[in-house]
Design a protein around this motif. Structure first.
Motif, PDB file in Angstrom:
ATOM      1  N   MET A 186     -15.653 -70.354 -68.438  1.00 23.21           N
ATOM      2  CA  MET A 186     -14.921 -70.675 -67.213  1.00 23.21           C
ATOM      3  C   MET A 186     -14.498 -69.391 -66.521  1.00 23.21           C
ATOM      4  O   MET A 186     -14.659 -68.292 -67.067  1.00 23.21           O
ATOM      5  CB  MET A 186     -13.683 -71.528 -67.531  1.00 23.21           C
ATOM      6  CG  MET A 186     -12.617 -70.784 -68.318  1.00 23.21           C
ATOM      7  SD  MET A 186     -11.122 -71.770 -68.595  1.00 23.21           S
ATOM      8  CE  MET A 186     -11.738 -72.995 -69.725  1.00 23.21           C
ATOM      9  N   GLY A 221     -18.781 -73.749 -61.862  1.00 24.75           N
ATOM     10  CA  GLY A 221     -18.329 -74.321 -63.130  1.00 24.75           C
ATOM     11  C   GLY A 221     -16.840 -74.600 -63.096  1.00 24.75           C
ATOM     12  O   GLY A 221     -16.267 -74.921 -62.056  1.00 24.75           O
ATOM     13  N   ILE A 222     -16.177 -74.457 -64.244  1.00 28.47           N
ATOM     14  CA  ILE A 222     -14.740 -74.708 -64.351  1.00 28.47           C
ATOM     15  C   ILE A 222     -13.970 -73.464 -63.926  1.00 28.47           C
ATOM     16  O   ILE A 222     -14.259 -72.357 -64.379  1.00 28.47           O
ATOM     17  CB  ILE A 222     -14.360 -75.089 -65.794  1.00 28.47           C
ATOM     18  CG1 ILE A 222     -15.094 -76.364 -66.215  1.00 28.47           C
ATOM     19  CG2 ILE A 222     -12.853 -75.280 -65.939  1.00 28.47           C
ATOM     20  CD1 ILE A 222     -14.943 -76.696 -67.687  1.00 28.47           C
ATOM     21  N   THR A 240     -16.820 -79.100 -54.324  1.00 28.86           N
ATOM     22  CA  THR A 240     -15.700 -78.748 -55.188  1.00 28.86           C
ATOM     23  C   THR A 240     -14.866 -79.980 -55.518  1.00 28.86           C
ATOM     24  O   THR A 240     -14.864 -80.959 -54.776  1.00 28.86           O
ATOM     25  CB  THR A 240     -14.779 -77.701 -54.534  1.00 28.86           C
ATOM     26  OG1 THR A 240     -14.320 -78.204 -53.261  1.00 28.86           O
ATOM     27  CG2 THR A 240     -15.502 -76.385 -54.331  1.00 28.86           C
ATOM     28  N   GLU A 285      -6.646 -76.861 -61.697  1.00 31.15           N
ATOM     29  CA  GLU A 285      -7.959 -76.919 -62.333  1.00 31.15           C
ATOM     30  C   GLU A 285      -8.955 -77.409 -61.289  1.00 31.15           C
ATOM     31  O   GLU A 285      -8.683 -78.363 -60.563  1.00 31.15           O
ATOM     32  CB  GLU A 285      -7.944 -77.866 -63.529  1.00 31.15           C
ATOM     33  CG  GLU A 285      -6.946 -77.474 -64.607  1.00 31.15           C
ATOM     34  CD  GLU A 285      -6.784 -78.565 -65.639  1.00 31.15           C
ATOM     35  OE1 GLU A 285      -7.708 -79.401 -65.770  1.00 31.15           O
ATOM     36  OE2 GLU A 285      -5.732 -78.599 -66.304  1.00 31.15           O
ATOM     37  N   THR A 318     -13.464 -77.585 -60.196  1.00 29.61           N
ATOM     38  CA  THR A 318     -14.868 -77.301 -60.485  1.00 29.61           C
ATOM     39  C   THR A 318     -15.550 -76.988 -59.163  1.00 29.61           C
ATOM     40  O   THR A 318     -15.186 -77.509 -58.112  1.00 29.61           O
ATOM     41  CB  THR A 318     -15.578 -78.492 -61.152  1.00 29.61           C
ATOM     42  OG1 THR A 318     -15.494 -79.635 -60.292  1.00 29.61           O
ATOM     43  CG2 THR A 318     -14.947 -78.814 -62.501  1.00 29.61           C
ATOM     44  N   ARG A 319     -16.520 -76.104 -59.227  1.00 28.99           N
ATOM     45  CA  ARG A 319     -17.314 -75.754 -58.047  1.00 28.99           C
ATOM     46  C   ARG A 319     -18.776 -75.788 -58.451  1.00 28.99           C
ATOM     47  O   ARG A 319     -19.158 -75.179 -59.451  1.00 28.99           O
ATOM     48  CB  ARG A 319     -16.927 -74.366 -57.528  1.00 28.99           C
ATOM     49  CG  ARG A 319     -17.611 -73.955 -56.229  1.00 28.99           C
ATOM     50  CD  ARG A 319     -17.036 -72.640 -55.721  1.00 28.99           C
ATOM     51  NE  ARG A 319     -17.583 -72.276 -54.424  1.00 28.99           N
ATOM     52  CZ  ARG A 319     -18.648 -71.514 -54.236  1.00 28.99           C
ATOM     53  NH1 ARG A 319     -19.323 -71.031 -55.289  1.00 28.99           N
ATOM     54  NH2 ARG A 319     -19.081 -71.230 -53.018  1.00 28.99           N
ATOM     55  N   LYS A 320     -19.575 -76.524 -57.702  1.00 28.41           N
ATOM     56  CA  LYS A 320     -20.977 -76.709 -58.072  1.00 28.41           C
ATOM     57  C   LYS A 320     -21.701 -75.373 -58.083  1.00 28.41           C
ATOM     58  O   LYS A 320     -21.607 -74.582 -57.157  1.00 28.41           O
ATOM     59  CB  LYS A 320     -21.665 -77.672 -57.099  1.00 28.41           C
ATOM     60  CG  LYS A 320     -23.074 -78.050 -57.536  1.00 28.41           C
ATOM     61  CD  LYS A 320     -23.679 -79.108 -56.641  1.00 28.41           C
ATOM     62  CE  LYS A 320     -25.086 -79.473 -57.108  1.00 28.41           C
ATOM     63  NZ  LYS A 320     -25.707 -80.494 -56.253  1.00 28.41           N
ATOM     64  N   ARG A 321     -22.442 -75.152 -59.168  1.00 29.70           N
ATOM     65  CA  ARG A 321     -23.161 -73.902 -59.331  1.00 29.70           C
ATOM     66  C   ARG A 321     -24.659 -74.204 -59.417  1.00 29.70           C
ATOM     67  O   ARG A 321     -25.101 -74.940 -60.293  1.00 29.70           O
ATOM     68  CB  ARG A 321     -22.690 -73.211 -60.611  1.00 29.70           C
ATOM     69  CG  ARG A 321     -23.488 -71.981 -60.991  1.00 29.70           C
ATOM     70  CD  ARG A 321     -22.805 -71.208 -62.097  1.00 29.70           C
ATOM     71  NE  ARG A 321     -22.429 -72.052 -63.216  1.00 29.70           N
ATOM     72  CZ  ARG A 321     -21.568 -71.696 -64.174  1.00 29.70           C
ATOM     73  NH1 ARG A 321     -20.972 -70.533 -64.086  1.00 29.70           N
ATOM     74  NH2 ARG A 321     -21.295 -72.498 -65.177  1.00 29.70           N
TER      75      ARG A 321
END
Length: 486
Positions: free
Chosen positions: A297, A339-340, A372, A384, A386-389
């Motif tokens: 992360m 990711g995280i 996101t 917390e 998440t963001r698309k990778r």
């Protein structure tokens, strides 16, 4: 708000920078020797089925096998019909060949991520040959416009050979003629993909996405970009030709930059890229961020630093956190962090302050093209998200693990290494019956042994009844040493 695109082209790599209000917000780098794979279509060969993971590894002609999960094979229709309980063994077997598309580039030790749900983008539409779904981009607002575009697609479908479509954001206000042209283009492209796939002795890759400069032009969602500046005449000519055919409304804003000063230097992009590789990011107020990217992360820590405010502690903390929201989103985009992500805001006592910081953070994320998902501010002041990778981060593209610390970020102290050497000397002395031991070590450790631990070495020689010789090797790192029986 003024937006500009800068495209820097060399034979080795292409770099694209997005400038908003004079500040770098995004940078994409594609190297000729390591082009991105997302969007490429391959004829994959199943080499290993993993029932325990409900997934399979496929050979697609890359160094590492690619990963295909069951969820990327089962269709929505199968789920609706109640047959979603199928297993990976029901769908794939070793040696089977299937058409797959890359949805995530190889990252670190992981291979590419695949899907069987093929999608081929054009300027206004995304074609889905294995589906009959018609969708509209969520960013396209206005129910009337959404219905108009969906009706156009439905009316035109009988002219084509099936498949589904997603209408992209830039399609707002376009004519039926433009939609038909996109559909014809996509149908011809899909036919070419199928021909390549069916051809004997053909390569595993049956379709390669456009190079970065063209891909950026195709995927531009904001037609209000003021200028697109390109420092390569050859690329400029190709982009102009592409724009005149597919996005004539942007053609007038495309410029060739012939200046002697590098275009990225002119806009301060090179300096911003260097700053984006550092852990510490200073805020204008005097506060700062610490960004730590790991494989599991990314963590972001906010500190007030030299900012003392002029009212009270709570107000100082609130203003620092508020300023940090803009800086964090900008760094997420520039560094392409995915990711995280855990963001540790400075603890705020007032619920209203926490709410305002969260809303400011959400508003800043609206301009981020990556998908996101964020949570509320926790009692510990954490967000917390998440963001698309889909591709590697800026750090992974430009950097590698330090050969001295092996990516840990720290090395053993000189004292620690010296004591390890003493233990190794005893170990070697007991194992080999020799009269002398040679210790090879770095200069810092060698100097420490000869200055601070001379008496310890003498005691060790007396205890073992053999001599110890020190030799400094300037090629050795601080943690590196060898004890050689002589």
């Amino acid at each position: 708000m003024s937006d500009e695109l800068l495209i820097n082209v060399t034979p080795q790599e292409t770099r694209v920078a997005k400038i908003e209000n004079g500040m770098l917000q995004e940078v994409v780098i594609e190297r000729a020797s390591r082009r991105g794979l997302v969007g490429n279509i391959y004829r994959g060969k199943v080499c290993r089925v993993l029932p325990g993971m409900q997934a399979a590894f496929l050979e697609i002609g890359l160094q590492r096998t690619a990963f295909l999960h069951l969820s990327d094979i089962v269709t929505n229709e199968e789920k609706k019909n109640g047959t979603a309980e199928v297993t990976i063994n029901d769908l794939l077997r070793d040696g089977q060949e299937i058409l797959v598309q890359v949805v995530k580039d190889p990252m670190g030790t992981k291979g590419a991520r695949l899907t069987t749900h093929i999608t081929i983008p054009a300027r206004y539409l995304v074609y889905m040959p294995n589906s009959n779904h018609i969708g509209i981009s969520q960013k396209l607002e206005g129910d009337e416009e959404r219905e108009r575009l969906k009706a156009i697609i439905k009316d035109l479908l009988p002219e084509f050979n099936g498949g589904g479509y997603i209408v992209r954001t830039v399609a707002e206000g376009i004519s039926e003629q433009a939609v038909r042209a996109d559909m014809k283009f996509l149908e011809k492209l899909w036919q070419a993909v199928q021909e390549n796939n069916n051809a004997e002795h053909s390569a595993m890759m049956v379709y390669e996405d456009l190079p970065l400069a063209m891909r950026v032009m195709r995927d531009i969602a904001d037609i209000n970009i003021d200028a697109i500046r390109i420092d390569s005449r050859e690329t400029y000519d190709k982009v102009i030709k592409f724009a005149n055919k597919f996005i004539p409304e942007l053609a007038d804003g495309i410029e060739y930059y012939p200046g002697e000063r590098p275009i990225f230097d002119l806009y301060g992009v090179e300096d911003e890229i260097q700053r984006a590789l550092q852990a510490k990011i200073k805020l204008k107020s005097g506060g700062y961020l610490i960004i730590d990217q790991t494989e599991a992360m990314t963590t972001v820590d906010i500190n007030t630093g030299g900012y003392v405010g002029n009212r009270n502690l709570e107000e100082t903390i609130f203003k620092t956190n508020l300023e940090a929201t803009q800086a964090i989103v900008r760094q997420l985009r520039i560094r392409n962090l995915g990711g995280i992500i855990i963001i540790d805001f400075i603890d705020m006592k007032e619920a209203e302050h926490r709410r305002q910081v969260l809303r400011a953070f959400e508003k800043a994320l609206e301009r981020d093209h990556a998908k996101t998902c964020i949570t509320e501010v926790s009692n510990l002041g954490l967000i917390e998200m998440t963001r698309k990778r889909t591709r590697e981060s800026l750090e992974h593209i430009l950097c590698e693990a330090c050969p001295v610390c092996d990516g840990k970020g720290t090395v053993k102290t000189v004292e620690t290494v010296a004591f390890e050497i003493f233990r190794e000397i005893i170990r070697e002395a007991r194992q080999f019956d020799t009269k002398k031991l040679l210790v090879l070590t770095s200069k810092k450790v060698g100097d420490y042994l000869m200055d601070e631990e001379t008496s310890s070495i003498a005691e060790l020689e007396e205890f073992m009844q053999r001599s110890i010789q020190l030799q400094i090797d300037n090629e050795y790192s601080q943690e590196q040493y060898d004890v050689v029986p002589m």
